[in-house]
Write an enzyme that holds these catalytic residues in place. Structure first.
Site, short mmCIF file in Angstrom:
data_model
loop_
_atom_site.label_atom_id
_atom_site.label_comp_id
_atom_site.label_asym_id
_atom_site.label_seq_id
_atom_site.Cartn_x
_atom_site.Cartn_y
_atom_site.Cartn_z
N GLU A 1 22.46 47.03 38.28
CA GLU A 1 22.23 47.56 37.15
C GLU A 1 21.95 48.77 36.79
O GLU A 1 22.13 49.48 35.60
CB GLU A 1 20.65 46.85 36.65
N CYS B 1 11.00 36.90 40.99
CA CYS B 1 11.39 38.04 42.01
C CYS B 1 10.72 38.07 43.51
O CYS B 1 11.32 38.58 44.16
CB CYS B 1 10.95 39.39 41.34
S1 SF4 Z 1 14.65 37.01 39.63
FE1 SF4 Z 1 13.97 39.45 40.41
S2 SF4 Z 1 14.91 39.71 42.21
FE2 SF4 Z 1 16.19 37.98 41.52
S3 SF4 Z 1 17.70 39.02 40.35
FE3 SF4 Z 1 16.32 38.65 38.77
S4 SF4 Z 1 15.23 40.62 38.80
FE4 SF4 Z 1 16.28 40.67 40.71
#
Ligand code: SF4
Ligand code: FMN
Ligand code: SF4
Ligand code: SF4
Ligand code: SF4
Ligand code: SF4
Ligand code: FES
Lengths: 488, 580, 126
Positions: free
Chosen positions: B367, B509
């Site tokens: 990103e 995350c």
């Molecule tokens: S859930 Fe969180 S850690 Fe997983 S890709 Fe999305 S932003 Fe990244």
């Protein structure tokens, strides 16, 4: 030969009828089996009859066909499928191709029978794309069967419907394994998965499915036409009916034979096969395809069936039968087969992907004269572990050619590693070309032919090969017109 | 669940009939080694390829050995796990794997975190009986996120299960045959040319160093060591509940203070918190939601703070590009603010500022390189390092992490509320948004702000929240497979939500592709989630719009919520991408 | 042809077909035309036989059939001639020249071409 050794059931119409004309099939009672079944028998009756016949799978495993259908019948599913396994991946085998080319309707009829027994409405024939003629004839047969109402909706007014579609395989050997085949039909990578679940529980699209080999199916209508008892009266205690073999190798009459179970190898090789080519001695016969075993002379009189072949370290397989004469190097043969299975491994599991590769490398080493006695110990040990640990039938049987040749021809292995010679003179790294001084007239032909320029000698005087430089190509051996060069 | 009686190593036990031999053995403390097996129950991610054959045992009556991870128990089954035959076979499997493996553990990315290495150690492999050819493949460092070194691949196929079954992305699959078999994108494409979302879930489950992140550790050290650069670091909410694991601390330990202290000692010029930007995101997103609701805009609004999810819908649902929120992800907002507001306020040349994000995420590496996430020739964020990379740097710097005193973040961009903390777990973003939207819509300061009905690890959750008499229908999905289901329903017009939160990684995350390896233990993810909610509870302020520094930022610089300047700096746009 | 609607219709049809193919005056010349036969030249053999049959005006009496594998790969192309009331005879290693000889000798003169005969080493289940 007075009594005929061959009996044709699966091949009964091959070479007799015009496979592109359904009327010829019908004239020989074609579709009568399914007609009788649909009018008189319940699915359970059909399964019972097949169980009584003792028919076992001809695709390799030898699983009782009636039982297989029964499992698929009992397992619940929104839909069920019948698959005809026409992948026939064994190099040199063409039993299934011959049946499909010579008698395609018998397969269609058998699939409808199985469909009725299991409660399946759809069938697939998984056929390798390299079989264009078989595909063509199947297409014609399917079209005709639909036209006559022998496939499709409401077959013969019975209310039972069955459709058949062709699916093409890309020719990978492992795609003949039933779970890999199903993966392939589903559009996934053709690799096996661990069983259970068996296809009868969770097969195509996770529905109960039976996978049957072409030859197995070819027997099915015949069983209903002749009666299960009669079929069961042919063969041995555990193996009923006949088996089709594709005879190949150093045998006079190469070709397709169908013999009752329990026929001996001697009858097949010598009576039917007409003996070894060139009047040479018999050394071994390899059955079971690339992962079968090599059977030596002392077992020529064993009546063959599923069990007896397994006992002597080979297997029925799908019916490849390769005859080897006395000039065959058994280490080389083992290497040849293993190379095939190693290349055709789907690569999924450790034992087969890496194990067979290591086995192959050891054989390579041995045939190059670099093997040690320790390698022989490892070869056997690893071969057995691979058989014990692999995920599917390919890996579980791939070491067979190695293990069976080690069992019966250990002296040849020893000769390769201990004495560094190839008794059959096949392994080129181990052959030695020498010039017989008494026979050599000094014509210089050999010296001219030698690409390594390692033959020296004056014209009209005996020549000599520098063994250190010789690359064992054999050019001199071929060039000499006076038989003065020996190969050992 | 019906139970069946089995005998295992001469013990008679009764276990549920849906147990595998492996599960049954573990009930009675029998350890069977495994490698390919993966079962993250709570996330419904199961790999049963049965490919490694490391777990084989003897089952009476079956010819060959049976893989215990995929063999189900049945009544009367007699199992022996430790016979010489089984033990020898298992060890041989490991030796075979090692015979086709680089074995350069000392310098390997996965050293000491590698399942294969552990396995070899546990089985006491001291020499490898078999030698021969080793497969070598070109390394794939084409992307910003994922490094593929297939020389180290053991073909366990966990990555494939994760990518295809859990994430439904279908990037990775087995190819070729025999010894040459590999796992990778179709046609051997480099990752950057595929529709990989860079979620990193394949990396999260890979037992070896075949899949790891593209490391930015060197670049970050170089920046720190460059006296000309002003290097600021920000840390994502999920990092603080996982980083401790890298130092042997219990999963779920909150190490916010030690983390700030460690980063400071490493030489970052300012230690900031992505949580600040998370509050900013909520203020913008809640405004956007209210704006859409009040102006008849398109609903539902989808959260957009997960870059893997963003890339996923750009490839898979290009027809729905107008429903996600246009908000940048928090760390990108943060970068934009640092290089404008902060630079102005503290009179620092923005070109000299290096923004480093410590993220639980590998997609954020990709990103950060997206061209649209930039301004005035500068990327909003310069480098992204994962939680794991941060831990490596802390170790490299010789910092005794466990014994560090707690320190705080720097201001003004280190201030945060409880709402921003819960961003780190599935359901958190939407809960945070509701806390703000509810206050705004009712004009009150509500007390009841724990939306328990939205929490949990169920893959797809929904709930209706009544705010000032209006029902808001909320959907939550984590894991891209679940996201796909929700999106397909929306596309088919089957569901009507007001707002949906989607996180690409199972668990959100906290289960990100850059987090300490959970080594197949989903309890770890649960503990991280619990820690997140603990941290939230412990905060004085728990609603984003109450973050005083955020309020000040609008007052001093951005102007209105969801206003012109906010649009310029905090919002982005999406583009249709190919399906490959 | 209409779809067969029940077992009786099938039986009737079977009887009709049987008559069509194996009447007392129906001579069949079967050419083994599976992949192996065709590769060995069975196509030309078939054409040659069919041509000879036409030339000799045997079209009414003789049906030339493209069939499948007869099993004798070592002697492809193979041809089997069956005359009602007589034991059928299997020939091997036929080429288009020999094919004509077969038609002339075996069909026209009722003389078996012994040097080309292959033993038909199998029985077929009934
Ligand atoms: S859930 Fe969180 S850690 Fe997983 S890709 Fe999305 S932003 Fe990244
Ligand atoms: C490596 C491998 C290859 C196989 N190839 C074939 C094949 O080409 N044709 C076939 O019928 N069965 C093949 N089989 C066996 C099938 O898996 C399956 O057992 C068979 O089709 C079942 O039919 P049957 O019960 O009628 O024999 C193969 C098995 C293995 C392990
Ligand atoms: S045994 Fe060989 S072919 Fe079978 S699954 Fe394992 S690797 Fe594939
Ligand atoms: S992947 Fe594991 S076993 Fe392989 S080199 Fe790295 S640490 Fe060692
Ligand atoms: S990063 Fe995610 S989408 Fe990409 S290959 Fe890995 S699991 Fe699949
Ligand atoms: S890349 Fe990693 S997860 Fe994928 S198959 Fe290889 S070792 Fe397993
Ligand atoms: S862990 Fe069971 S086969 Fe790999």
């Amino acid at each position: 030969m007075s009594t005929k050794k061959q009996l044709r059931i699966a091949l009964k119409n091959c070479g007799v009828i015009d496979p592109e004309n359904i009327e010829e099939y019908i004239a020989r009672d074609g579709y009568m089996a399914i007609a009788n079944i649909l009018t008189e028998m319940t699915p359970e009756d059909v399964i019972e009859e097949l169980k009584k016949s003792g028919l076992r799978g001809r695709g390799g495993g030898g699983f009782p066909t009636g039982l297989k259908l029964e499992f698929a019948r009992k397992n619940k599913g929104k839909k069920k499928y019948i698959i005809c396994n026409a992948d026939e991946g064994d190099p040199g085998a063409f039993m299934d191709r011959s049946i499909l080319e010579g008698d395609p309707h018998s397969i269609l009829e058998a699939m409808v029978i199985c469909g009725y027994a299991v409660g399946a409405g759809n069938g697939y024939i998984y056929i390798r794309a390299e079989y264009p003629l078989a595909i063509e004839r199947l297409k014609i047969a399917i079209k005709q069967a639909y036209k006559y109402g022998l496939l499709g909706k409401n077959i013969l007014g019975s209310g039972f419907s069955f459709d058949i579609e062709l699916k093409y395989g890309a020719g990978a050997f492992v795609c003949g394994e039933e779970t890999a085949l199903i993966n392939s039909i589903e559009g996934n990578r053709g690799e096996p998965h661990f069983k259970p679940p068996y296809p009868a529980e969770k097969g195509l699209w996770d529905m109960p499915t039976t996978v049957n080999n072409v030859e197995t199916l070819a027997n099915v209508p015949a069983i209903f036409n002749m009666g299960a008892e009669k079929f069961a009266s042919i063969g041995t205690k555990t193996s009923k009916g006949t088996k089709v073999f594709a005879l190949a190798g150093n045998v006079n009459n190469v070709g397709l034979v169908e013999v009752p179970m329990g026929t001996t190898l001697r009858e097949i090789v010598f009576d039917i096969g007409g003996g070894i080519t060139g009047g040479k001695g018999f050394k071994a016969v390899q059955t079971g395809g690339p992962s079968g075993g090599c059977i030596p002379v002392q077992f020529l009189d064993v009546p063959i069936d599923y069990e007896s072949l397994r006992e002597i370290g080979s297997m029925m397989g799908s019916g490849g039968m390769i005859i080897m004469d006395e000039d065959t190097c058994m280490v080389d043969i083992a290497k040849y087969y293993l190379e095939f299975t190693t290349d055709e491994s789907c690569g999924k599991c450790t034992a087969c992907r890496i194990g067979n590769k290591r086995l192959f490398e050891m054989l390579e080493k041995i045939t190059e004269g670099k093997g040690t006695e320790e390698d022989l110990v490892k070869l056997k040990e690893l071969g057995e572990i691979i058989k014990d640990t692999s995920l599917c039938g390919l890996g579980q049987s791939a070491p067979n050619p190695v293990l069976s040749t080690m069992k019966y021809f250990y002296n040849e292995y020893e000769a390769h590693v201990r004495d560094k010679i190839c008794p059959a003179g096949i392994c080129s790294s181990l052959t030695k070309f020498e010039i017989n001084k008494d026979k050599c007239i000094g014509c210089t032909l050999c010296a001219k032919a030698c690409p390594a320029a390692c033959i020296s000698g004056k014209v009209r005087e005996p020549h000599e090969i520098d063994q250190d430089k010789c690359i064992k190509c054999g050019a001199c051996y071929k060039a000499c017109k006076f038989d003065a060069i020996t190969k050992s | 669940m019906n139970k069946v009686n089995i005998t295992i190593n001469d013990m008679n036990i009764s276990v549920p009939e849906n147990y595998t031999v492996l599960e049954a053995a573990r009930e009675v403390e029998i350890e069977i080694p495994t490698l390919c097996h993966l079962n993250l129950h709570d996330l419904k991610a199961v790999n049963r390829s049965a490919s490694c054959r490391v777990c084989v045992v003897e089952v009476e009556g079956r010819g060959p050995l049976s893989p215990s991870c995929s063999t189900y128990v049945s009544e009367g089954m007699v199992i022996k796990t430790n016979t010489p035959r089984a033990v020898k076979a298992r060890r041989t499997m490991v030796e075979l794997l090692l015979s086709d493996h680089p074995k350069d553990c000392l310098t390997c990315e996965k050293n000491q975190q590698c399942d294969l290495q552990k396995l070899a150690a546990n089985l006491g492999v001291r020499e490898i009986e078999y030698t021969g050819a080793q497969s070598t493949y070109e390394k794939d460092n084409s992307s910003y996120s994922i490094f593929r070194n297939l020389d180290k691949c053991v073909l366990c196929r966990r990555c494939e299960t994760m990518c295809n079954e859990v994430q439904t992305c279908g990037i990775l699959s087995g190819m070729d045959r025999g010894f040459e078999t590999v796992v990778g994108p179709a046609f051997g494409l480099p990752m950057i040319d595929t529709m990989c979302t860079f979620c990193g879930q394949c990396v999260a489950v890979c037992p070896t160093a075949a899949l790891t992140e593209i490391s930015n550790v060197r670049q970050v050290w170089d920046a720190i060591n460059d006296p000309d650069k002003f290097v600021v670091v920000q840390t994502a909410p999920a990092v603080r509940v996982a980083l401790g694991e890298e130092f042997g601390m219990e999963p779920g330990t909150i190490v916010t203070g030690k983390m700030a202290a460690a980063l400071r000692r490493m030489g970052f010029d300012k230690i900031f918190d992505t949580d600040f930007a998370a509050d900013l995101t909520i203020v913008e997103e809640a405004s956007e939601l209210i704006h859409r609701v009040q102006n008849g805009g398109r609903l539902p609004i989808l959260t957009s703070c997960c870059p893997a999810w963003v890339k996923f819908f750009e490839h898979q649902f290009p027809d729905l590009l107008d429903i996600p929120s246009t908000c940048k992800s928090p760390h990108e907002m943060f970068g934009a603010i640092v290089k404008t507001y902060y630079a102005e306020k503290f009179k620092i040349d923005p070109h000299k500022i290096v923004v480093v994000s410590v993220m639980p995420c590998l997609a954020k590496k990709y990103e950060a390189a997206r061209p649209e996430l930039s301004g005035k020739g500068m990327q909003n964020v310069d480098y992204v390092i994962s939680t794991r990379e941060a831990a490596k740097m802390i170790k490299e710097a010789g910092i005794n992490f466990i014994n560090l005193p707690d320190e705080g973040f720097d201001n003004p961009l280190g201030e945060s509320t409880g709402a921003s903390v819960i961003f780190g777990t599935t359901g958190g973003v939407i809960e945070a948004a509701l806390r703000t939207a509810a206050d705004w819509l009712t004009g009150e300061s509500l007390e009841k702000i724990d939306y328990h009905q939205l929490r949990g690890l169920e893959g797809i959750r929904e709930g209706t929240v009544n705010i000032g008499g209006t029902d808001f229908k909320i959907g939550i999905a984590h894991g891209l497979g679940n996201a796909r289901k929700l999106l397909e329903d929306i596309r088919a017009g089957k569901t009507e939500y007001h707002a949906i939160e989607i996180m690409a990684c199972p668990g959100g995350c906290i289960g990100g592709g850059g987090q300490p390896y959970h080594q197949g233990d989903s309890d770890i993810i649960k503990k991280r989630a619990e820690a997140i909610y603990r941290e939230d509870k412990g905060k004085a302020k728990r609603k984003s719009h109450e973050n005083v520094n955020v309020i000040e930022l609008y007052k001093e610089f951005l102007g209105e919520f969801y206003g012109e300047k906010a649009h310029e700096l905090l919002h982005t746009k999406y583009q249709k991408r190919e399906l490959i | 042809m209409k779809k067969l609607k029940n077992i009786e219709e099938l039986k009737d049809f079977r009887d009709k077909c049987a008559e069509k193919f194996s009447g007392p005056d129906k001579i069949r010349i079967i050419v083994g035309m599976a992949t192996c036969g065709i590769a060995a030249g069975a196509g030309e053999v078939f054409d040659s036989i069919a041509g000879e049959v036409m030339k000799l005006g045997l079209g009414d009496k003789v049906t030339v059939v493209r069939s499948g594998c007869m099993g004798a790969c070592h002697a492809e192309p193979t041809v089997e001639i069956s005359i009602p009331g007589e034991e059928s005879v299997l020939y091997g290693n036929i080429d288009s020249q020999r094919a004509k000889v077969l038609v002339k000798n075996h069909i026209m003169r009722n003389e078996v071409v012994t040097e080309l005969v292959l033993e038909k080493a199998y029985e077929t289940i009934s």
